[in-house]
Design a protein around this motif. Structure first.
Motif, PDB file in Angstrom:
ATOM      1  N   PRO A  59      -4.851 -13.733 -10.364  1.00  0.00           N
ATOM      2  CA  PRO A  59      -4.497 -12.586 -11.219  1.00  0.00           C
ATOM      3  C   PRO A  59      -5.696 -11.876 -11.841  1.00  0.00           C
ATOM      4  O   PRO A  59      -5.579 -10.730 -12.260  1.00  0.00           O
ATOM      5  N   LEU A  60      -6.850 -12.569 -11.871  1.00  0.00           N
ATOM      6  CA  LEU A  60      -8.027 -11.962 -12.510  1.00  0.00           C
ATOM      7  C   LEU A  60      -8.872 -11.163 -11.534  1.00  0.00           C
ATOM      8  O   LEU A  60      -9.907 -10.610 -11.904  1.00  0.00           O
ATOM      9  N   ARG A  61      -8.457 -11.106 -10.285  1.00  0.00           N
ATOM     10  CA  ARG A  61      -9.347 -10.556  -9.253  1.00  0.00           C
ATOM     11  C   ARG A  61      -9.159  -9.074  -8.965  1.00  0.00           C
ATOM     12  O   ARG A  61      -9.766  -8.549  -8.054  1.00  0.00           O
ATOM     13  N   TYR A  62      -8.282  -8.409  -9.683  1.00  0.00           N
ATOM     14  CA  TYR A  62      -7.965  -7.020  -9.314  1.00  0.00           C
ATOM     15  C   TYR A  62      -8.816  -6.018 -10.078  1.00  0.00           C
ATOM     16  O   TYR A  62      -9.320  -6.319 -11.157  1.00  0.00           O
ATOM     17  N   TYR A  63      -8.947  -4.834  -9.496  1.00  0.00           N
ATOM     18  CA  TYR A  63      -9.742  -3.749 -10.085  1.00  0.00           C
ATOM     19  C   TYR A  63      -8.863  -2.525 -10.287  1.00  0.00           C
ATOM     20  O   TYR A  63      -7.778  -2.425  -9.735  1.00  0.00           O
ATOM     21  N   GLY A  64      -9.394  -1.552 -11.029  1.00  0.00           N
ATOM     22  CA  GLY A  64      -8.703  -0.275 -11.206  1.00  0.00           C
ATOM     23  C   GLY A  64      -8.046  -0.190 -12.577  1.00  0.00           C
ATOM     24  O   GLY A  64      -8.058  -1.156 -13.364  1.00  0.00           O
ATOM     25  N   SER A  65      -7.416   0.955 -12.848  1.00  0.00           N
ATOM     26  CA  SER A  65      -6.773   1.127 -14.156  1.00  0.00           C
ATOM     27  C   SER A  65      -5.582   0.180 -14.300  1.00  0.00           C
ATOM     28  O   SER A  65      -5.092  -0.039 -15.407  1.00  0.00           O
ATOM     29  N   GLY A  66      -5.125  -0.378 -13.159  1.00  0.00           N
ATOM     30  CA  GLY A  66      -3.997  -1.303 -13.207  1.00  0.00           C
ATOM     31  C   GLY A  66      -4.411  -2.766 -13.233  1.00  0.00           C
ATOM     32  O   GLY A  66      -3.586  -3.658 -12.969  1.00  0.00           O
ATOM     33  N   GLN A  67      -5.669  -3.011 -13.603  1.00  0.00           N
ATOM     34  CA  GLN A  67      -6.159  -4.397 -13.632  1.00  0.00           C
ATOM     35  C   GLN A  67      -5.258  -5.302 -14.482  1.00  0.00           C
ATOM     36  O   GLN A  67      -4.869  -6.394 -14.055  1.00  0.00           O
ATOM     37  N   ARG A  68      -4.901  -4.811 -15.670  1.00  0.00           N
ATOM     38  CA  ARG A  68      -4.084  -5.644 -16.565  1.00  0.00           C
ATOM     39  C   ARG A  68      -2.658  -5.758 -16.049  1.00  0.00           C
ATOM     40  O   ARG A  68      -2.014  -6.805 -16.170  1.00  0.00           O
ATOM     41  N   GLY A 371      -8.589   3.549  -6.416  1.00  0.00           N
ATOM     42  CA  GLY A 371      -7.963   4.756  -6.972  1.00  0.00           C
ATOM     43  C   GLY A 371      -6.465   4.755  -6.713  1.00  0.00           C
ATOM     44  O   GLY A 371      -5.910   3.803  -6.158  1.00  0.00           O
ATOM     45  N   GLY A 372      -5.825   5.850  -7.132  1.00  0.00           N
ATOM     46  CA  GLY A 372      -4.364   5.950  -6.986  1.00  0.00           C
ATOM     47  C   GLY A 372      -3.736   6.352  -8.313  1.00  0.00           C
ATOM     48  O   GLY A 372      -4.436   6.781  -9.247  1.00  0.00           O
ATOM     49  N   VAL A 373      -2.419   6.169  -8.402  1.00  0.00           N
ATOM     50  CA  VAL A 373      -1.701   6.616  -9.606  1.00  0.00           C
ATOM     51  C   VAL A 373      -2.197   5.828 -10.822  1.00  0.00           C
ATOM     52  O   VAL A 373      -2.231   4.583 -10.801  1.00  0.00           O
ATOM     53  N   LEU A 379       4.629   1.680 -17.003  1.00  0.00           N
ATOM     54  CA  LEU A 379       4.922   0.499 -17.825  1.00  0.00           C
ATOM     55  C   LEU A 379       4.524  -0.755 -17.045  1.00  0.00           C
ATOM     56  O   LEU A 379       4.946  -0.945 -15.899  1.00  0.00           O
ATOM     57  N   ALA A 380       3.713  -1.591 -17.688  1.00  0.00           N
ATOM     58  CA  ALA A 380       3.096  -2.694 -16.947  1.00  0.00           C
ATOM     59  C   ALA A 380       4.102  -3.713 -16.429  1.00  0.00           C
ATOM     60  O   ALA A 380       3.945  -4.258 -15.339  1.00  0.00           O
ATOM     61  N   ASP A 381       5.166  -4.001 -17.196  1.00  0.00           N
ATOM     62  CA  ASP A 381       6.023  -5.115 -16.768  1.00  0.00           C
ATOM     63  C   ASP A 381       7.074  -4.700 -15.744  1.00  0.00           C
ATOM     64  O   ASP A 381       7.592  -5.544 -15.013  1.00  0.00           O
ATOM     65  N   THR A 382       7.379  -3.402 -15.653  1.00  0.00           N
ATOM     66  CA  THR A 382       8.411  -2.968 -14.704  1.00  0.00           C
ATOM     67  C   THR A 382       7.907  -1.994 -13.645  1.00  0.00           C
ATOM     68  O   THR A 382       8.568  -1.750 -12.665  1.00  0.00           O
ATOM     69  N   LEU A 383       6.754  -1.387 -13.908  1.00  0.00           N
ATOM     70  CA  LEU A 383       6.179  -0.348 -13.046  1.00  0.00           C
ATOM     71  C   LEU A 383       6.982   0.952 -13.084  1.00  0.00           C
ATOM     72  O   LEU A 383       6.922   1.766 -12.160  1.00  0.00           O
ATOM     73  N   LEU A 398      -0.591   2.703  -6.390  1.00  0.00           N
ATOM     74  CA  LEU A 398      -1.092   2.569  -7.761  1.00  0.00           C
ATOM     75  C   LEU A 398      -2.598   2.305  -7.745  1.00  0.00           C
ATOM     76  O   LEU A 398      -3.153   1.828  -6.739  1.00  0.00           O
ATOM     77  N   ASP A 399      -3.242   2.585  -8.859  1.00  0.00           N
ATOM     78  CA  ASP A 399      -4.684   2.378  -8.964  1.00  0.00           C
ATOM     79  C   ASP A 399      -4.985   0.894  -9.204  1.00  0.00           C
ATOM     80  O   ASP A 399      -5.374   0.485 -10.303  1.00  0.00           O
ATOM     81  N   VAL A 400      -4.759   0.113  -8.144  1.00  0.00           N
ATOM     82  CA  VAL A 400      -5.033  -1.333  -8.161  1.00  0.00           C
ATOM     83  C   VAL A 400      -5.582  -1.681  -6.790  1.00  0.00           C
ATOM     84  O   VAL A 400      -5.018  -1.264  -5.781  1.00  0.00           O
ATOM     85  N   ASP A 401      -6.675  -2.391  -6.728  1.00  0.00           N
ATOM     86  CA  ASP A 401      -7.120  -2.937  -5.444  1.00  0.00           C
ATOM     87  C   ASP A 401      -7.722  -4.309  -5.675  1.00  0.00           C
ATOM     88  O   ASP A 401      -8.219  -4.602  -6.757  1.00  0.00           O
TER      89      ASP A 401
END
Ligand SMILES: Cc1cc2nc3c(=O)[nH]c(=O)nc-3n(C[C@H](O)[C@H](O)[C@H](O)COP(=O)(O)OP(=O)(O)OC[C@H]3O[C@@H](n4cnc5c(N)ncnc54)[C@H](O)[C@@H]3O)c2cc1C
Length: 445
Positions: A59-68, A371-373, A379-383, A398-401
């Motif tokens: 769970p700690l390995r992701y990047y982007g504005s959606g890291q959390r 990059g991405g949305v 909303l983090a828990d439901t998207l 989404l902005d997660v990679d």
């Protein structure tokens, strides 16, 4: 009557969202742009599908504005949950060094498991239906406490659909031949969402160097570090693949996402490759000096024959001897002509072979997009969108990679499950009369 969920995209995250929403009681239709679903899924892991990773820190390995967001959702639905989910589809998985694959080692088995489950759940899958636009029409509002108001209209090239809930699972713009051509970003932007500029990640890196064609084809173990100007960004160790345009392989893929704007924003990016990471520089220098004394009449390349791939020897020596004190001497001097300084420089070159980065390969050659949305609007828990109730996003759109090794599919599973589940719950919270959700399809006149 079940409420209607429409999912745009039958890739990894869309398939997961469809199964999850249908299991939770929603009536689900999936619109897929291509003539077949899951085209990218079939290519994953070289056709074997590295479907997740047992890394306890995943769970700690992701990047982007959606890291959390990724941290939250992959913490909730992680590798164990994904393996259990696939087991429930009759797909057994196996693990090697943390990397998880289907036991059959076939990505097609993953896709088939999904499609069988979709049939069992009576999910409608409509192919060659690329969503072009989506908007919400008010008037037939659902219950207020569900936050919904109005129904979604979804326009494809030939048809207009309606749904209570829309899940955008259109992927990124990586490998557009698989169907993810970036239309998802355009739909999100039309709906007022911010799209963080997409760029290739997990991509080969292009470099300067007239020596590259000579080294092309070599695969050697190396520790590779990426620098921006003088700042060390990240180091990776593994198999380095040399190509005529630069370098590739998983070590390079993992670094490529940090080359912002393809390296064209004024920053200077460069790679330092340690070609013998198991050995200290001083040890190598001593060894070279001993060998040079033993082999005075041999040419310099003989010193490196037992250390490096034969194609890399002239590359390393050229870099050293041309730049070093040997200017004016023959390009391949005899060992007796090599000074201690020159031998130190060869050892240094082996431990710190520098490549100036000119960019990354394009969207056609990458494995994911950065990059991405912007996840600040989700909303983090439901998207669910913060801008539009009953609109959800999943996967690479989404902005997660994440890095190579099953992390990106794990994000697709976790995000698909979160959105599918939340969408169905939203619908289940509507009363029969409040949820409009009429069946789809008025032909586009
Ligand atoms: C060669 C390759 C190998 C990979 N290997 C791995 C691996 O082994 N492990 C791993 O974890 N990750 C791997 N990945 C990354 C992984 O495949 C992706 O991160 C993942 O597939 C993203 O899922 P997604 O659902 O967001 O998008 P996608 O899987 O790209 O699915 C999006 C779907 O939406 C459809 N679509 C797009 N626009 C529209 C529209 N407007 N209307 C309707 N449908 C639309 C597309 O046709 C596509 O079917 C690999 C990627 C590549 C390219």
């Amino acid at each position: 009557m079940a409420g209607k969920v429409l999912i745009a995209g039958a890739g990894a995250s869309g398939l997961m969202a469809a199964v999850t929403a249908a299991r939770a009681g929603a009536e689900v239709t999936v619109l897929e742009a291509m003539e077949r679903p899951g085209r990218k899924l079939l290519l994953t892991g070289n056709g074997r599908c590295n479907l997740t990773n047992m890394d306890p820190e995943l769970p700690l390995r992701y990047y982007g504005s959606g890291q959390r967001t990724a941290r939250l959702l992959t913490g909730r639905f992680g590798a164990q949950e994904a393996r259990r989910f696939f087991e429930g589809l009759g797909l057994l998985t196996t693990e090697k060094n943390g990397y998880v694959y289907p036991c059959s080692m076939q990505a097609s088995a993953v896709l088939e498991s999904f499609l069988t489950e979709l049939r069992r759940l009576h999910v409608k899958l409509k192919l060659k239906e690329r969503v072009r636009r989506a908007w919400r029409e008010d008037g037939q509002s659902a219950r207020e406490d569900s936050g919904a108001s109005g129904i979604w209209k979804i326009q494809t090239d030939s048809w207009r659909y309606e749904a209570d809930v829309l899940i955008l699972a259109c992927g990124s713009k990586c490998l557009p031949e698989t169907g993810s051509d970036g239309t998802g970003y355009r739909i999100a932007a039309q709906l007022g969402h911010t799209v963080v500029r997409p760029g290739p990640a997990l991509a080969p890196v292009t470099c300067e160097g007239s020596f590259l064609p000579a080294a092309a084809g070599v695969r050697s173990r190396a520790a590779v570090s990426l620098y921006r100007n003088k700042e060390l960004i990240k180091s990776e160790t593994g198999e380095l693949q040399w190509t005529k345009y630069g370098v590739s392989g998983i070590v390079v893929f993992q670094l490529s996402r940090f080359i912002e704007n393809g390296g064209k924003n004024g920053d200077s990016f460069w790679l330092s490759a340690d070609l013998l990471p198991e050995f200290e520089r001083a040890y190598l220098a001593d060894l070279l000096k001993q060998r040079a004394r033993k082999l005075p009449k041999e040419h310099a390349p003989a010193l490196l024959g037992g250390m490096l791939h034969h194609k890399l020897i002239p590359v390393v020596l050229a870099g050293t001897l041309q730049a070093g004190k040997s200017a004016g001497q023959a390009k391949t001097p005899l060992c007796r002509d090599l000074t201690d300084d020159m031998l130190d420089a060869i050892a240094a070159q082996i431990k710190d072979f520098r490549l100036r980065v000119t960019g990354t390969k394009s969207f056609d050659s990458c494995q994911v997009c950065r990059g991405g949305v912007d996840c600040g609007e989700i909303l983090a828990d439901t998207l669910e969108s913060r801008l539009h109730p009953n609109l959800y996003f999943t996967g690479e759109l989404l902005d997660v990679d994440g890095p190579c090794g099953g992390y990106n599919l794990q994000w697709a599973w976790a995000s698909g499950a979160a959105a599918g589940n939340a969408a169905a719950q939203k619908i289940n919270s509507c009363s029969l009369t409040d949820c409009p959700g009429r069946a789809y399809g008025t032909q586009n006149q």
